[in-house]
Design an enzyme around this catalytic site. Sequence first.
Site, PDB file in Angstrom:
ATOM      1  N   GLY A 164       0.507  -1.236  -0.126  1.00 17.28           N
ATOM      2  CA  GLY A 164      -0.033   0.056   0.016  1.00 17.28           C
ATOM      3  C   GLY A 164       0.955   1.217  -0.007  1.00 17.28           C
ATOM      4  O   GLY A 164       0.591   2.371   0.516  1.00 17.28           O
TER       5      GLY A 164
ATOM      6  N   SER B 256       1.790   3.343  -2.472  1.00 14.89           N
ATOM      7  CA  SER B 256       1.561   4.191  -3.650  1.00 14.89           C
ATOM      8  C   SER B 256       0.555   5.361  -2.975  1.00 14.89           C
ATOM      9  O   SER B 256       0.457   6.414  -3.708  1.00 14.89           O
ATOM     10  CB  SER B 256       1.287   3.670  -4.662  1.00 14.89           C
ATOM     11  OG  SER B 256      -0.176   2.957  -4.436  1.00 14.89           O
TER      12      SER B 256
ATOM     13  N   GLY C   2      -1.712   7.459   0.774  1.00 17.89           N
ATOM     14  CA  GLY C   2      -1.883   7.591   2.233  1.00 17.89           C
ATOM     15  C   GLY C   2      -0.755   7.165   3.160  1.00 17.89           C
ATOM     16  O   GLY C   2       0.333   7.598   2.762  1.00 17.89           O
TER      17      GLY C   2
ATOM     18  N   ARG D 295      -1.112  -2.196  -6.561  1.00 17.71           N
ATOM     19  CA  ARG D 295      -1.776  -2.892  -7.675  1.00 17.71           C
ATOM     20  C   ARG D 295      -1.925  -1.903  -8.826  1.00 17.71           C
ATOM     21  O   ARG D 295      -1.827  -2.495  -9.921  1.00 17.71           O
ATOM     22  CB  ARG D 295      -3.306  -2.973  -7.217  1.00 17.71           C
ATOM     23  CG  ARG D 295      -3.616  -3.885  -6.151  1.00 17.71           C
ATOM     24  CD  ARG D 295      -5.099  -4.146  -5.948  1.00 17.71           C
ATOM     25  NE  ARG D 295      -5.748  -4.810  -4.866  1.00 17.71           N
ATOM     26  CZ  ARG D 295      -6.601  -5.385  -4.576  1.00 17.71           C
ATOM     27  NH1 ARG D 295      -7.759  -5.037  -5.464  1.00 17.71           N
ATOM     28  NH2 ARG D 295      -6.882  -5.899  -3.392  1.00 17.71           N
TER      29      ARG D 295
ATOM     30  N   LYS E 193       0.620   4.535 -10.561  1.00 17.58           N
ATOM     31  CA  LYS E 193       0.525   5.119  -9.141  1.00 17.58           C
ATOM     32  C   LYS E 193       1.976   4.967  -8.462  1.00 17.58           C
ATOM     33  O   LYS E 193       2.373   5.832  -7.763  1.00 17.58           O
ATOM     34  CB  LYS E 193      -0.628   4.835  -8.477  1.00 17.58           C
ATOM     35  CG  LYS E 193      -1.985   5.362  -8.795  1.00 17.58           C
ATOM     36  CD  LYS E 193      -3.285   5.023  -7.805  1.00 17.58           C
ATOM     37  CE  LYS E 193      -2.922   5.430  -6.157  1.00 17.58           C
ATOM     38  NZ  LYS E 193      -4.025   5.186  -5.413  1.00 17.58           N
TER      39      LYS E 193
ATOM     40  N   ASP F 222      -1.094  -8.053  -6.063  1.00 18.23           N
ATOM     41  CA  ASP F 222      -2.328  -7.880  -5.228  1.00 18.23           C
ATOM     42  C   ASP F 222      -2.142  -8.886  -3.918  1.00 18.23           C
ATOM     43  O   ASP F 222      -1.985  -9.886  -4.112  1.00 18.23           O
ATOM     44  CB  ASP F 222      -3.484  -8.559  -6.169  1.00 18.23           C
ATOM     45  CG  ASP F 222      -4.713  -8.775  -5.361  1.00 18.23           C
ATOM     46  OD1 ASP F 222      -4.893  -8.149  -4.112  1.00 18.23           O
ATOM     47  OD2 ASP F 222      -5.758  -9.204  -5.866  1.00 18.23           O
TER      48      ASP F 222
ATOM     49  N   TYR G 233     -16.185  -3.888   8.631  1.00 12.49           N
ATOM     50  CA  TYR G 233     -14.942  -3.329   8.577  1.00 12.49           C
ATOM     51  C   TYR G 233     -14.055  -3.846   9.809  1.00 12.49           C
ATOM     52  O   TYR G 233     -13.004  -4.258   9.782  1.00 12.49           O
ATOM     53  CB  TYR G 233     -14.767  -1.813   8.443  1.00 12.49           C
ATOM     54  CG  TYR G 233     -13.359  -1.259   8.473  1.00 12.49           C
ATOM     55  CD1 TYR G 233     -12.627  -1.610   7.465  1.00 12.49           C
ATOM     56  CD2 TYR G 233     -13.031  -0.403   9.336  1.00 12.49           C
ATOM     57  CE1 TYR G 233     -11.193  -1.112   7.623  1.00 12.49           C
ATOM     58  CE2 TYR G 233     -11.728   0.344   9.510  1.00 12.49           C
ATOM     59  CZ  TYR G 233     -10.642  -0.040   8.673  1.00 12.49           C
ATOM     60  OH  TYR G 233      -9.556   0.421   8.532  1.00 12.49           O
TER      61      TYR G 233
ATOM     62  N   LYS H   9      -9.999  -5.517  11.310  1.00 14.18           N
ATOM     63  CA  LYS H   9      -8.962  -4.702  11.824  1.00 14.18           C
ATOM     64  C   LYS H   9      -8.775  -5.293  13.419  1.00 14.18           C
ATOM     65  O   LYS H   9      -7.713  -5.190  13.848  1.00 14.18           O
ATOM     66  CB  LYS H   9      -9.297  -3.274  12.088  1.00 14.18           C
ATOM     67  CG  LYS H   9      -9.297  -2.634  10.713  1.00 14.18           C
ATOM     68  CD  LYS H   9      -7.634  -2.677  10.052  1.00 14.18           C
ATOM     69  CE  LYS H   9      -7.522  -2.013   8.909  1.00 14.18           C
ATOM     70  NZ  LYS H   9      -6.342  -1.966   8.299  1.00 14.18           N
TER      71      LYS H   9
END
Length: 342
Positions: free
Chosen positions: A21, A23, A25, A46, A50, A76, A190, A194
Amino acid sequence: MGSFLSKNEFPVDGRTVLITGGSSGLGLGAARQLAEKGANVIIVGRNESKLQKALTHIKEGAQSLDTQRFFYSVADVTKPLECQRVVSESKLWNHGAPPDVVWCCAGSAHPSLFIDTPLDQFQTMLDSNYLSCVYMAHATLNQWLRPASESAQSTAGETIEKKTRDLRPRHLIFTGSFVSFYSFAGFVPYSPSKAAVRALGDALSQEMNLYSSSSTHPAVRVHTVFPATMPTSGLDDENAVKTDLTKALEEGDQILSPEECARRAIAGLESGQELVPTSTIIRLVMASVLGGSVRGGFWTGLVNTVLGWITAVVMIFIRWDMDSKVAKWGREHGFSGMKKKD
């Protein structure tokens, strides 16, 4: 660990960091700041365009382009074979040595009311948030912990790694959420994924003690970072499906930029924390439900314990208040979670 008197427990200068992740945030913010501290950086995502753009941004912050190296991998990470490929490719790129730090930042959210959530979203949440961590951790730890006799030591790069092995601790980092500790209406699809990430980190943290006596493999430190809400495109996607009720319950939530979240997370890692909250509210709620989790060294653990005593009482009233708000909403606006239109 976890004391303000501690040395830097998370040195990255000259070491290789892999971030899923990476790319956008938190992942991108962390990658840039770790590059500024001298790390070699691998980002995984993915979308290749980006990733290319993100890598350019990361390189711009490099401490020394003459000595640091940067790489991206399109993958992925909800697929176990993809995670194995990423770790293997990273090892080859890194002259036969696996990354020293792996940070799992990939994830997504679909905050909607339980009965309104498409059934496939429950699997998507598990895949994206929990299983992506499981698969990446499994691939990584197999590279870090398998005895040399069980792995091929045939390439020149691997031979060099064996002779010049870095025995400083390696770091496996997961990314949780406020709802790892406390969920509320609209986050049912969600929050379990987590909460599972937090449980994974807790269990692996203890299990890594099994290997702590090895003289041939570095110790493994397991951390879980709990970022505050960040104003990203992901948040925009979340808000598109959130009910008005959920948005109302979130009022007062602390919002931090991805860069500030990354800065606080890295500071926590450097101080030796295993559970790393990035905001005051997250720390307070975390302290109330620590249970058997590692508490971060004597002084941090003492403070967290006292905070936990206080917050455990406060949480009784917070839960009552949240329950009352949800019941009142149902009476005034109905069951859709949306405000009645005038």
